[in-house]
Motif scaffolding. Structure first.
Motif, PDB file in Angstrom:
ATOM      1  N   GLY A   1      25.346 -14.316 -14.467  1.00 26.53           N
ATOM      2  CA  GLY A   1      25.188 -14.965 -15.219  1.00 26.53           C
ATOM      3  C   GLY A   1      25.618 -16.204 -15.174  1.00 26.53           C
ATOM      4  O   GLY A   1      25.366 -17.399 -16.147  1.00 26.53           O
ATOM      5  N   ASP A   2      25.816 -17.178 -14.115  1.00 24.05           N
ATOM      6  CA  ASP A   2      26.454 -18.176 -13.983  1.00 24.05           C
ATOM      7  C   ASP A   2      25.535 -18.942 -13.959  1.00 24.05           C
ATOM      8  O   ASP A   2      24.171 -18.650 -13.284  1.00 24.05           O
ATOM      9  N   GLU A   3      25.143 -20.186 -14.082  1.00 21.40           N
ATOM     10  CA  GLU A   3      24.745 -21.509 -14.120  1.00 21.40           C
ATOM     11  C   GLU A   3      24.563 -21.830 -12.393  1.00 21.40           C
ATOM     12  O   GLU A   3      25.961 -22.516 -12.457  1.00 21.40           O
ATOM     13  N   VAL A   4      23.692 -22.690 -11.743  1.00 21.29           N
ATOM     14  CA  VAL A   4      24.513 -22.976 -10.483  1.00 21.29           C
ATOM     15  C   VAL A   4      22.730 -23.622 -10.266  1.00 21.29           C
ATOM     16  O   VAL A   4      21.670 -24.122 -11.001  1.00 21.29           O
ATOM     17  N   PHE A   5      23.179 -24.226  -9.510  1.00 15.12           N
ATOM     18  CA  PHE A   5      21.815 -25.726  -8.325  1.00 15.12           C
ATOM     19  C   PHE A   5      21.225 -24.644  -7.269  1.00 15.12           C
ATOM     20  O   PHE A   5      22.245 -24.346  -6.527  1.00 15.12           O
TER      21      PHE A   5
ATOM     22  N   PHE B   1      17.023 -27.691  -8.215  1.00 15.16           N
ATOM     23  CA  PHE B   1      16.141 -26.642  -9.269  1.00 15.16           C
ATOM     24  C   PHE B   1      17.545 -25.881  -9.482  1.00 15.16           C
ATOM     25  O   PHE B   1      18.791 -25.260  -9.205  1.00 15.16           O
ATOM     26  N   LYS B   2      17.488 -26.511 -11.188  1.00 10.56           N
ATOM     27  CA  LYS B   2      18.792 -25.387 -11.864  1.00 10.56           C
ATOM     28  C   LYS B   2      18.272 -24.414 -12.167  1.00 10.56           C
ATOM     29  O   LYS B   2      17.707 -24.222 -13.186  1.00 10.56           O
TER      30      LYS B   2
ATOM     31  N   ALA C   1      25.979 -30.464  -9.635  1.00 13.33           N
ATOM     32  CA  ALA C   1      24.063 -30.971  -9.094  1.00 13.33           C
ATOM     33  C   ALA C   1      23.931 -31.682  -8.303  1.00 13.33           C
ATOM     34  O   ALA C   1      23.322 -32.015  -8.107  1.00 13.33           O
ATOM     35  N   PHE C   2      25.236 -32.628  -7.745  1.00  8.99           N
ATOM     36  CA  PHE C   2      25.181 -33.751  -6.773  1.00  8.99           C
ATOM     37  C   PHE C   2      25.474 -33.250  -5.405  1.00  8.99           C
ATOM     38  O   PHE C   2      25.336 -34.268  -4.908  1.00  8.99           O
TER      39      PHE C   2
END
Length: 345
Positions: A330-334, A288-289, A279-280
């Motif tokens: 399916g992965d959470e990404v930014f 955005f997430k 995220a950083f």
């Protein structure tokens, strides 16, 4: 120079126009659009092969709207080359000279120069059946240019070629344009052709020109949803205004500068949407997430589709970048988008 004014052509099931266009002397101009948009209709009208319903066509400031093709000083090359199978390369190239009033002025030295530019010297005694696709197209170019036309029209000359031959003919076209005073006008449905060959281009859709300008401007600053999609923007959204702020769904989108009130859409090229697992990593205000809903193999690149709430974004990643990141469906990404990469129209 080609100047087209208020041109209309009506065929049984298709209408072209109204259409206005100016192509300066010695320019390499590309007319782009999907199949059925009217590209070849316009090309054949300029060549004198189709009857104009209304309007005017000028070549070198002389009106040619109703002149026969042979009086216009134009050469034309089609994607299928249309070479005579019973004639050698030499005789194919020389064929048009017998009907050209200035054929006696064509020196052997200048003809040899054209053949050398197109790297045809070793093929002169072959027949078309013994040539590759790229060689056939180079012979067709030589035949069209042998009569020294002021304008060369090219109807999808690269579309029937495999990638290796396509690059060969692109190089030949670039070389010819650099060494002649001829104005080139090429029609294509492939935006890559314009990027590699032209300084200026136009996009035509349903018989009307949607945008004319520098190729980079069309690529980066489309004026309509159709043009944005045609040049591969892939991320095109309607925006809502809340005071000075712009929103796509619930997402506030920051631009480099506030767009004019009439602008109701934004577009972002997929290569300008950067995908992170941290995220950083980015300090962009457009950060955005979301989660990856699909990863599509597109050869040298992967298209990564990310859903942020109800908004879907499409990003392009190189294979090494995707493999190094380990991103999977399916992965959470930014995601992050530079404000300068957001175009409003």
């Amino acid at each position: 120079m080609i100047s087209i004014q208020d041109l209309h052509i009506r065929l049984s099931d298709f209408s072209l126009g109204p259409l206005d266009l100016v192509i300066p002397e010695s320019e390499f101009f590309v007319l782009m659009g999907p199949t059925g948009a009217g590209k070849t209709v316009l090309l054949e009208a300029i060549a004198g092969l189709l009857t104009v319903t209304r309007g005017h066509i000028f070549i070198h400031q002389k009106e040619v709207t109703y002149l026969p093709p042979e009086k216009r000083g134009i050469g034309i090359v089609y994607q299928d080359q249309a070479l005579f199978p019973h004639l050698t390369v030499r005789n194919n190239i020389a064929y048009g000279l017998r009907y050209h009033p200035n054929r006696q002025d064509r020196s052997g030295e200048s003809m040899d120069g054209l053949i050398s530019l197109l790297n045809l010297s070793h093929l002169m005694d072959r027949f078309p059946g013994n040539l590759s696709g790229g060689e056939k197209q180079r012979v067709a170019l030589a035949r069209a240019l042998a009569v020294r036309p002021g304008i060369l029209l090219l109807d999808e000359p690269l579309s029937a070629l495999d990638p290796n031959f396509k690059e060969e003919v692109r190089n030949a076209l670039q070389t010819l344009h650099q060494h002649t005073q001829t104005t080139f006008m090429m029609v294509t449905h492939d935006f890559a052709d314009a990027l590699s060959l032209a300084d200026r281009a136009a996009v035509i859709h349903n018989g009307r020109i949607e945008q004319v300008g520098q190729v980079n401007d069309i690529f980066q600053k489309p004026v309509s949803g159709f043009v944005a999609d045609f040049v591969g923007m892939k991320n095109v959204f309607h925006v809502q205004r809340k005071g000075p702020k712009l929103f796509v769904g619930p997402l506030e989108i920051h631009l480099e500068r506030p767009p004019a009130p009439a602008k109701a859409h934004i577009a972002v090229r997929p290569e300008d949407i950067v995908v992170h697992t941290d995220a950083f990593v980015s300090n962009s205000p457009n950060r955005f997430k979301g989660h990856v809903v699909r990863v599509l193999d597109q050869g040298f690149m992967y298209e990564v589709q990310i859903r942020v709430g109800e908004v879907n974004f499409k990003s392009l990643m190189t294979k090494p970048s995707l493999f190094e990141s380990g991103i999977r469906e399916g992965d959470e990404v930014f995601i992050s988008i530079r404000p300068a990469a957001v175009h409003a129209f």
